[in-house]
Design an enzyme around this catalytic site. Structure first.
Site, PDB file in Angstrom:
ATOM      1  N   ASP A  92       2.508  -3.583   8.273  1.00  0.00           N
ATOM      2  CA  ASP A  92       3.082  -4.482   7.268  1.00  0.00           C
ATOM      3  C   ASP A  92       3.576  -5.795   7.886  1.00  0.00           C
ATOM      4  O   ASP A  92       4.008  -5.823   9.035  1.00  0.00           O
ATOM      5  CB  ASP A  92       4.246  -3.765   6.568  1.00  0.00           C
ATOM      6  N   ASN A 122      -1.689  -1.386  -3.669  1.00  0.00           N
ATOM      7  CA  ASN A 122      -2.110  -2.736  -3.273  1.00  0.00           C
ATOM      8  C   ASN A 122      -3.152  -3.341  -4.221  1.00  0.00           C
ATOM      9  O   ASN A 122      -3.409  -4.547  -4.172  1.00  0.00           O
ATOM     10  CB  ASN A 122      -2.625  -2.760  -1.827  1.00  0.00           C
TER      11      ASN A 122
END
Ligand code: IPE
Ligand code: IPE
Ligand code: MG
Length: 263
Positions: free
Chosen positions: A35, A83
């Site tokens: 991330d 996502n």
């Protein structure tokens, strides 16, 4: 240096570059939430896609570094079931990068002896992505130094729901009885039943959550967080994580070794 001092130096004064790897406890299975690509790009006034590219490049570095420490399984979170809610253009970039990646880096993965596997709802992905997965898995089956597991279109909750569906089908077909469903049988119906649970889950980028990653498998994983953004996550950060992991006392609901010895 006195014996006592050298024993504990790993945890205090020594810089990570000087750490003797033989003092470290090495997890069998390390999982990483990759991330911070977007913030990495923003800091450099670059488009988010540049951050994703830098992030994908850094996966190669992670593999090398994990190979250095002899870690057997490395799972990386590359694309979550959530996502899909990002703008279409960003999703498209991530899919393109995925397709490119395994062709571009396969010779390096081969040289490092890295087997590639995937976890996630792969069957729901577009055909071309599924082809890439099959090709990368088939072409790397013989490699045995390390297994890189790429979590793509992965969601821990979806994995659990799909395992429940498989079990329900088996009950319906009369292959098992509902009372036969145990934790072991449930785990055997997850995506990669032969892979041991992750010992350590690392999340860079400053967020301290697991975002639907390895919900079942991570029940007893150690967690380690870092403010460094994923594209900058290198050997120093990995070593710091391993030092922290070495210091953890994994009790699994029991007592620590010292407490047991006192009894
Ligand atoms: C991780 O980086 C990559 C994916 C989730 C696919 P992000 O894109 O989430 O980066 P930030 O969190 O916006 O910085
Ligand atoms: C987690 O990152 C998923 C991946 C790294 C692939 P996100 O950026 O999607 O997670 P949240 O939205 O911050 O929880
Ligand atoms: Mg993010």
């Amino acid at each position: 240096m006195k014996a006592e001092e050298s024993k504990f130096s790993l945890f205090s004064k020594r810089k990570s570059a000087e750490v003797d790897p033989s003092e470290l406890k090495i997890p069998t299975h390390l999982a990483v939430i990759m991330d911070g690509n977007g913030r990495w790009a923003k800091k450099r006034m670059l488009p988010r896609s540049a951050g994703h590219r830098a992030g994908a490049d850094n996966l190669k570095t992670l593999c090398k570094n994990c190979g250095h420490y002899g870690i057997k399984y490395v799972t990386v979170y590359a694309f979550s079931t959530e996502n899909w809610s990002r703008p279409e253009s960003e999703v498209h970039t991530l899919m393109e990068l995925f397709v490119e990646y395994f062709d571009r880096y396969d010779p390096e993965l081969e040289a490092e002896g890295i087997r590639v596997r995937f976890t996630g709802d792969i069957a729901s992905l577009p055909e071309n992505i599924q082809t890439v997965c099959k090709r990368a898995e088939e072409g790397s089956k013989h490699r045995d130094k390390m297994t890189l597991i790429v979590a793509f279109n992965y969601g821990g909750r979806r994995e659990i729901v799909q395992a429940a569906q498989k079990l329900a089908e088996k009950v319906k077909a009369g292959a098992i009885r509902s009372e036969d469903i145990s934790e072991e049988l449930f785990a055997q119906n997850l995506y990669l039943p032969d892979v041991p649970d992750p010992d350590l889950i690392i999340r860079p980028s400053g967020e301290e959550r697991t975002s639907n990653f390895l919900v079942w498998e991570g029940a007893y994983s150690e967690l380690w967080f870092s403010d460094v953004l994923w594209p900058d996550f290198g050997m120093k950060e990995l070593t710091d994580a391993l030092i922290a992991y070495t210091r953890r006392d994994r009790r699994f609901g029991g007592l620590s070794k010292e407490k047991k010895d006192e009894e």
